[in-house]
Design a protein around this motif. Structure first.
Motif, PDB file in Angstrom:
ATOM      1  N   ALA A  24       0.851  -1.185   0.000  1.00  0.00           N
ATOM      2  CA  ALA A  24       0.000   0.000   0.000  1.00  0.00           C
ATOM      3  C   ALA A  24       0.884   1.231   0.000  1.00  0.00           C
ATOM      4  CB  ALA A  24      -0.902  -0.007   1.238  1.00  0.00           C
ATOM      5  N   ALA A 327       0.271   1.513   7.001  1.00  0.00           N
ATOM      6  CA  ALA A 327       0.202   0.048   6.965  1.00  0.00           C
ATOM      7  C   ALA A 327      -0.182  -0.518   8.330  1.00  0.00           C
ATOM      8  CB  ALA A 327       1.539  -0.527   6.501  1.00  0.00           C
ATOM      9  N   ASN A 330      -4.011   0.561   8.930  1.00  0.00           N
ATOM     10  CA  ASN A 330      -4.971  -0.134   8.071  1.00  0.00           C
ATOM     11  C   ASN A 330      -4.751  -1.638   7.998  1.00  0.00           C
ATOM     12  OD1 ASN A 330      -6.227   2.293   7.414  1.00  0.00           O
ATOM     13  ND2 ASN A 330      -4.842   2.689   5.715  1.00  0.00           N
ATOM     14  N   THR A 332      -2.410  -3.363   6.584  1.00  0.00           N
ATOM     15  CA  THR A 332      -2.022  -3.787   5.251  1.00  0.00           C
ATOM     16  C   THR A 332      -0.540  -4.129   5.240  1.00  0.00           C
ATOM     17  OG1 THR A 332      -1.660  -1.480   4.631  1.00  0.00           O
ATOM     18  CG2 THR A 332      -3.803  -2.429   4.104  1.00  0.00           C
TER      19      THR A 332
END
Length: 363
Positions: A24, A327, A330, A332
């Motif tokens: 991401a 990251a 979220n 991710t």
């Protein structure tokens, strides 16, 4: 109490010795119910923290400087005055583990000499905080594995500070390889180095993780990997020293060639004795390059068909830290996980082995 950070680090050091498939990249999008900003504590207040990371943290959207860990008491009031750091968020190396009880700090960023990365990354993980570790990840692959294990055990995120993988022109180079934009890659040239005039610095000490290959060599090594999107299968390397009175423990200059599958070759070089800063990829349908390919600003390049690679960002370190903070928020994938640093260190060890034996080493 007046011991310098250098003295502490010397004594401590003597005693302690895939790219994500869909990372991401920073988009300014925050979807988590986490804090609006993550609190970051910098461990080690040398040049990189003082001149680059701390100023960059003033520019970030999703993280902020909340704490410091230092072995130099005289630095504490300077940092507190400049950044408003509370007394309760100031630690030394012996009390760093107490950050576990501090809700202000979510991330611990290890910015120490390479030889100390493993020890303090593990302390950070055991404190239950997310770990950002500067590159190279550690001195050995075994130390890298220990950091990864500690982070996994404590269920915290780990990211390695390869800031170039967050830089937009570098991201374009990576996409060229992923999309086979210029056909089959045949050869890569990657070089990174500068002239270091210092004669008594930790970068010239083996136990501290000094030497050109550790300090600058991971730039061309990592670049060869992300520019090809492949893993090398063999390496051949040699060292060169022009100042043996300074570089008698570690390498001043290292040349290494990485062999990849399908006949792809990367000619790489790194040095603390001469300047070099170039990444070029030759392919069956053209070529592209970045000159400089690693610098704190001004990354730019061109392609054989006339494209200019010159997208700029305000601050590389701020972009890197915001990406890593997002990251975490979220949940991710981070762009540069611990496994990426581990892969590089396995190759670094092979480079030193090849140079020592004077022969090709398979990976």
């Amino acid at each position: 109490m007046r011991n310098s950070r250098r003295d502490f680090i010397k004594s401590a050091g003597a005693a302690t010795l895939l790219l994500s498939s869909a990372p991401a990249v920073f988009s300014g999008v925050f979807t988590s119910k986490y804090k609006e900003k993550l609190g970051v504590a910098l461990v080690g207040l040398g040049y990189y923290s003082t001149d680059l990371l701390a100023p960059a943290l003033q520019l970030t959207q999703y993280c902020e400087l909340k704490g410091i860990v230092t072995g130099s008491p005289w630095k504490i009031p300077v940092w507190q005055k400049k950044y408003g750091i509370a007394d309760k968020n100031v630690y030394n190396y012996e009390t760093m583990h107490q950050i576990a009880n501090n809700p202000d700090i979510d991330v611990i960023y290890i910015v120490l000499p390479t030889g100390l990365h493993s020890k303090y990354s593990i302390i950070a993980a055991n404190a239950g905080k997310h770990v950002w570790c500067e590159k190279p990840m550690a001195r050995t692959a075994a130390e890298c594995e220990a950091i990864i294990a500690a982070c996994n055990e404590n269920k915290v995120r780990l990211s390695i500070g390869y800031r170039m993988q967050h830089e937009p022109n570098t991201r374009t180079i990576i996409e060229f390889a992923k999309q086979n934009a210029y056909g089959h890659i045949s050869r890569v040239k990657a070089e990174a180095g500068y002239y270091d005039g210092r004669s008594d610095h930790w970068k010239q000490k083996k136990a501290m993780g000094g030497g050109a290959m550790y300090d600058m060599g991971v730039y061309p090594l990592n670049a060869a990997r992300y520019a090809t999107q492949m893993e090398p299968i063999a390496v051949i390397a040699r060292h060169e020293t022009n100042r043996p009175e300074i570089y008698y423990e570690v390498d001043e200059t290292t040349y290494f060639t990485l062999e990849f599958p399908h006949g792809v070759v990367a000619d790489c070089a790194t040095s603390l004795g001469k300047g070099m800063n170039e990444l070029r990829v030759d392919s069956s349908k053209g070529w592209y390059e970045l000159i400089p390919f690693q610098a704190y600003s001004g990354i730019q390049g061109r392609t054989s068909d006339g494209k200019r690679l010159n997208e700029s960002i305000a601050n590389q370190q701020a972009r890197q830290m915001d990406n890593d903070a997002l990251a975490i928020m979220n949940k991710t994938n981070v762009i540069v996980p611990g496994e990426e640093g581990l892969r590089d260190l396995r190759i670094v060890e092979a480079v030193y082995k090849s140079a020592s034996l004077g022969q090709r080493v398979t990976l």
